[in-house]
Scaffold this motif. Structure first.
Motif, PDB file in Angstrom:
ATOM      1  N   PHE A 127      -2.257  -5.337   7.829  1.00 48.11           N
ATOM      2  CA  PHE A 127      -1.293  -4.384   7.293  1.00 48.11           C
ATOM      3  C   PHE A 127      -0.045  -4.441   8.158  1.00 48.11           C
ATOM      4  CE2 PHE A 127      -5.385  -2.939   5.812  1.00 48.11           C
ATOM      5  CZ  PHE A 127      -5.128  -2.502   4.526  1.00 48.11           C
ATOM      6  N   LYS A 149      -7.934  -7.539   6.324  1.00 47.38           N
ATOM      7  CA  LYS A 149      -6.518  -7.636   5.979  1.00 47.38           C
ATOM      8  C   LYS A 149      -5.662  -7.480   7.237  1.00 47.38           C
ATOM      9  CE  LYS A 149      -7.393  -7.264   1.444  1.00 47.38           C
ATOM     10  NZ  LYS A 149      -7.221  -8.406   0.507  1.00 47.38           N
ATOM     11  N   ASP A 162       0.855  -1.180   0.000  1.00 39.56           N
ATOM     12  CA  ASP A 162       0.000   0.000   0.000  1.00 39.56           C
ATOM     13  C   ASP A 162       0.897   1.239   0.000  1.00 39.56           C
ATOM     14  OD1 ASP A 162      -1.624   2.200   0.766  1.00 39.56           O
ATOM     15  OD2 ASP A 162      -3.087   0.838   1.654  1.00 39.56           O
ATOM     16  N   ARG A 163       0.985   1.910  -1.144  1.00 35.34           N
ATOM     17  CA  ARG A 163       1.882   3.065  -1.249  1.00 35.34           C
ATOM     18  C   ARG A 163       1.410   4.248  -0.399  1.00 35.34           C
ATOM     19  NH1 ARG A 163       5.644   2.207  -4.963  1.00 35.34           N
ATOM     20  NH2 ARG A 163       5.318   0.597  -6.548  1.00 35.34           N
ATOM     21  N   TYR A 164       0.095   4.334  -0.224  1.00 30.33           N
ATOM     22  CA  TYR A 164      -0.420   5.441   0.585  1.00 30.33           C
ATOM     23  C   TYR A 164      -0.032   5.254   2.054  1.00 30.33           C
ATOM     24  CZ  TYR A 164      -3.739   8.598   2.855  1.00 30.33           C
ATOM     25  OH  TYR A 164      -4.311   9.576   3.630  1.00 30.33           O
TER      26      TYR A 164
END
Length: 443
Positions: free
Chosen positions: A412, A410, A390-392
């Motif tokens: 993270f 999920k 997740d680039r954000y």
């Protein structure tokens, strides 16, 4: 230059498997498959027709591509899937922009239909017998490369009063074990490490062709396939979860300790009206047995709120049941009146706003249950399959055994080295965020 075909598949994983077969046949017959349907010459919308919201999504998607056709950006729009099967006459009459409406039994004729359209044919309606819906043959996997669905049966014979699936897809019919194992072995040889076993009712598997339930034996054979790391089962009906099945889930390491068990309600009278067996006492006994014999099992269920005739007292009973049973994963839908089902003509239909409010209340109750469960995960280590970066948020994300793909939450997590999609890593959970977990990869 080959004709470019794009497909948008809506609805459940069972529909997605149908789409994968159609894509394979198209590619085999010389068509070019494009990922972005808006860049195709021909767009196939593989529709869902299960409940009202799914039907509306399908209609909106079809009209979106019909607009692109009117603008000259694509040449033809074809509707396949459950909505096309269920509303064949209505779709041709009310959506004349569609170039072809293809029923489930004619999926394997899609390449011929596209060629007919290119030769100047008038709009086409193609329907075969539901039993002609083939479950064998090649597939182009449309999921992430490390997991895939294995459909072990087609149709349904449970005849729940709220459900149109038997009339859309026909009676339940199992595939042969040897055909399933052959397909599963091919998937494993091509890099799939998580096999998700699906059918409208996986626990009914084998009754029609072997004379008895064969899911336990099938699962044991799937566990023998070397390339699989996780094997997950979806849509186990509670009345068919046997001691033998529980023992197999408990004893086989590759079977993730996760069961999707759609119960729909807990009140005996409501279940009877749904043509579902059991009552609250039976469900409590089964849930306690599963948790006792399969430590750390994750139970997922689906409920219907606002079924015709559901009283305030029966709804309150359902709310208490959700609080007390503490399902780790739960979804609730407001009852959707579906033409052609027995429930559609039942007395006692509740207003839309009442049904929607009751479903919202159930999900509010479940959010508290989920919060408490996620808090128990803090400080624990889980094996996680990496799904991406997740680039954000500047972190990786993936799933543990507790989460089915495309359905659940999920994990993270941060990592001190670059990872690859499909890799399995160990993650230490540090915190929670809504329905998701937050952690750190550990060596």
């Amino acid at each position: 230059m080959a004709t470019r075909v794009g497909m948008v598949s809506l609805g459940c994983p069972k529909n997605q498997v149908d789409a994968e077969h159609m894509l394979y046949n198209l590619k085999k017959d010389g068509f070019e498959i494009v990922a972005d349907a808006a860049l195709a010459d021909v767009v196939v919308v593989n529709t869902c027709g299960f409940i009202e919201s799914a039907k509306q999504e399908a209609i909106d998607t079809i009209l979106e591509f019909c607009t692109l056709k009117q603008e000259g950006r694509i040449k033809a729009v074809i509707a396949t899937g459950c909505l096309a099967e269920r509303y064949r006459d209505e779709m041709r009459r009310e959506m004349p922009e569609i170039d072809a409406v293809v029923g489930l039994g004619s999926n394997d004729k899609l390449t011929d239909i596209i060629r007919e359209l290119y030769s100047g044919s008038e709009p086409i309606c193609a329907y075969g017998a539901k039993t002609d819906l083939k479950m064998e043959g090649g597939r182009i996997i449309s999921t992430e490369p490390f997991y895939a669905y294995i459909k072990i049966a087609e149709g349904c014979s449970n005849c729940c009063t709220y459900c149109a699936i038997p009339s859309i897809r026909g009676k339940f019919r199992s595939r042969r074990i040897e055909d399933i194992i052959e397909e599963a072995s091919w998937l494993a040889d091509n890099g799939v490490t998580e096999a998700v076993v699906i059918a409208q009712d996986v626990t009914r598997y084998g009754e029609d062709i072997y004379g008895k339930p064969m899911l336990p034996e099938l699962l044991k054979k799937l566990c023998e396939i070397e390339g699989f790391k996780w094997i997950r089962t979806l849509y186990c009906y509670p009345e068919r979860i046997t001691d033998e099945l529980i023992d197999v889930i408990a004893s086989e390491d590759k079977l993730v300790k996760y069961i999707d068990m759609p119960i729909q309600h807990c009140n005996g009278d409501v279940l009877k009206a749904m043509n579902r067996p059991g009552d609250e006492a039976y469900l409590i006994e089964l849930i306690n047995k599963l948790r006792d014999r399969v430590p750390d099992i994750i139970l997922r269920t689906t409920l219907i709120a606002g079924f015709p005739g559901e009283t305030e007292e029966q709804f309150e009973q359902l709310c208490e049941f959700v609080k007390n049973m503490r399902f780790e994963r739960l979804g609730c839908f407001a009852y959707s009146p579906e033409e052609g089902t027995k429930a559609f003509d039942m007395p006692g239909h509740l207003p839309d706003e009442v049904r929607e409010k009751r479903a919202d209340i159930i999900m509010q109750e479940q959010s508290l249950v989920a919060d408490r469960f996620n808090e128990t995960c803090i400080g624990r280590d889980f094996e996680v399959v990496v799904e991406g970066f997740d680039r954000y948020a500047e972190c990786w994300f993936g799933r543990s055994y507790m989460d089915a793909p495309e359905i659940d939450g999920k994990i993270f997590f941060t990592s001190d080295k670059k990872l690859r999609v499909g890799e399995y890593v160990t993650v230490h959970v540090d915190d929670t965020l809504d329905y998701d977990l937050i952690g750190t990869r550990i060596n």
